[in-house]
Motif scaffolding. Structure first.
Motif, PDB file in Angstrom:
ATOM      1  N   LYS A 220       7.506 -11.264  -9.807  1.00 43.82           N
ATOM      2  CA  LYS A 220       7.489 -11.770  -8.429  1.00 43.82           C
ATOM      3  C   LYS A 220       6.752 -10.795  -7.511  1.00 43.82           C
ATOM      4  O   LYS A 220       6.003 -11.211  -6.623  1.00 43.82           O
ATOM      5  N   LEU A 221       6.939  -9.508  -7.723  1.00 43.99           N
ATOM      6  CA  LEU A 221       6.227  -8.502  -6.936  1.00 43.99           C
ATOM      7  C   LEU A 221       4.733  -8.560  -7.239  1.00 43.99           C
ATOM      8  O   LEU A 221       3.902  -8.506  -6.327  1.00 43.99           O
ATOM      9  N   LEU A 222       4.393  -8.692  -8.506  1.00 48.99           N
ATOM     10  CA  LEU A 222       2.991  -8.823  -8.893  1.00 48.99           C
ATOM     11  C   LEU A 222       2.396 -10.077  -8.269  1.00 48.99           C
ATOM     12  O   LEU A 222       1.281 -10.045  -7.735  1.00 48.99           O
TER      13      LEU A 222
ATOM     14  N   MET B 219       0.817  -1.214   0.000  1.00 48.93           N
ATOM     15  CA  MET B 219       0.000   0.000   0.000  1.00 48.93           C
ATOM     16  C   MET B 219       0.854   1.269   0.000  1.00 48.93           C
ATOM     17  O   MET B 219       0.462   2.289  -0.552  1.00 48.93           O
ATOM     18  N   ALA B 220       2.027   1.192   0.606  1.00 50.96           N
ATOM     19  CA  ALA B 220       2.888   2.368   0.679  1.00 50.96           C
ATOM     20  C   ALA B 220       3.795   2.507  -0.538  1.00 50.96           C
ATOM     21  O   ALA B 220       4.063   3.614  -0.985  1.00 50.96           O
ATOM     22  N   GLY B 221       4.262   1.377  -1.070  1.00 51.06           N
ATOM     23  CA  GLY B 221       5.289   1.466  -2.099  1.00 51.06           C
ATOM     24  C   GLY B 221       4.915   0.988  -3.488  1.00 51.06           C
ATOM     25  O   GLY B 221       5.708   1.127  -4.416  1.00 51.06           O
ATOM     26  N   GLN B 222       3.733   0.430  -3.636  1.00 48.74           N
ATOM     27  CA  GLN B 222       3.355  -0.133  -4.938  1.00 48.74           C
ATOM     28  C   GLN B 222       1.964   0.319  -5.375  1.00 48.74           C
ATOM     29  O   GLN B 222       1.216  -0.433  -5.992  1.00 48.74           O
ATOM     30  N   GLN B 223       1.659   1.565  -5.069  1.00 49.48           N
ATOM     31  CA  GLN B 223       0.319   2.077  -5.328  1.00 49.48           C
ATOM     32  C   GLN B 223      -0.072   2.034  -6.806  1.00 49.48           C
ATOM     33  O   GLN B 223      -1.222   1.751  -7.130  1.00 49.48           O
ATOM     34  N   SER B 224       0.867   2.275  -7.694  1.00 49.65           N
ATOM     35  CA  SER B 224       0.503   2.271  -9.114  1.00 49.65           C
ATOM     36  C   SER B 224       0.100   0.878  -9.566  1.00 49.65           C
ATOM     37  O   SER B 224      -0.872   0.719 -10.311  1.00 49.65           O
TER      38      SER B 224
END
Length: 120
Positions: free
Chosen positions: A87-89, A36-41
């Motif tokens: 991996k992040l997705l 929520m803090a670092g991957q908002q896009s």
């Protein structure tokens, strides 16, 4: 106590602690906070692709859908896997799937069958 340790020791302690089954909820909340803090896009683009109302930062507004449209899910993931680290997705999709008891069958099936969505 933790903050007084060297950074590498802090990470090792956090990792060891989160591996304890009783701490799985804490781990889930930490991942959600990070996303929520670092991957908002990425979160916002996923919500847009799925037609899920959100606050522009990836936080869902209103109720989560009862069912996910499989075609829309596939199209959204295909688009996002080309834009973000897979991996992040994948991590996000796993966290998102934990938002309803048992997860959405459509997303669970996608995570189990799509070779691009493997964490390890």
């Amino acid at each position: 106590f933790i903050e007084k340790k060297p950074l590498a020791d802090q990470y090792a302690w956090i990792h060891k602690t989160l591996k304890i089954n009783a701490c799985s909820t804490i781990g889930e909340h930490l991942l959600q906070a990070y996303l929520m803090a670092g991957q908002q896009s990425m979160l916002g683009m996923f919500c847009d692709g799925m037609g899920i109302p959100h606050d522009g930062k990836g936080s869902v507004v209103g109720d989560l859908p009862k069912k996910l449209d499989t075609d829309r899910l596939n199209e959204t993931i295909d688009r996002l896997v080309g834009l973000f680290d897979p991996k992040l997705l994948t991590l996000y999709l796993h966290c998102f799937n934990m938002q309803v008891p048992g997860g959405w069958p459509e997303l669970t099936a996608k995570l189990e069958s799509d070779e691009r969505l493997v964490l390890a």
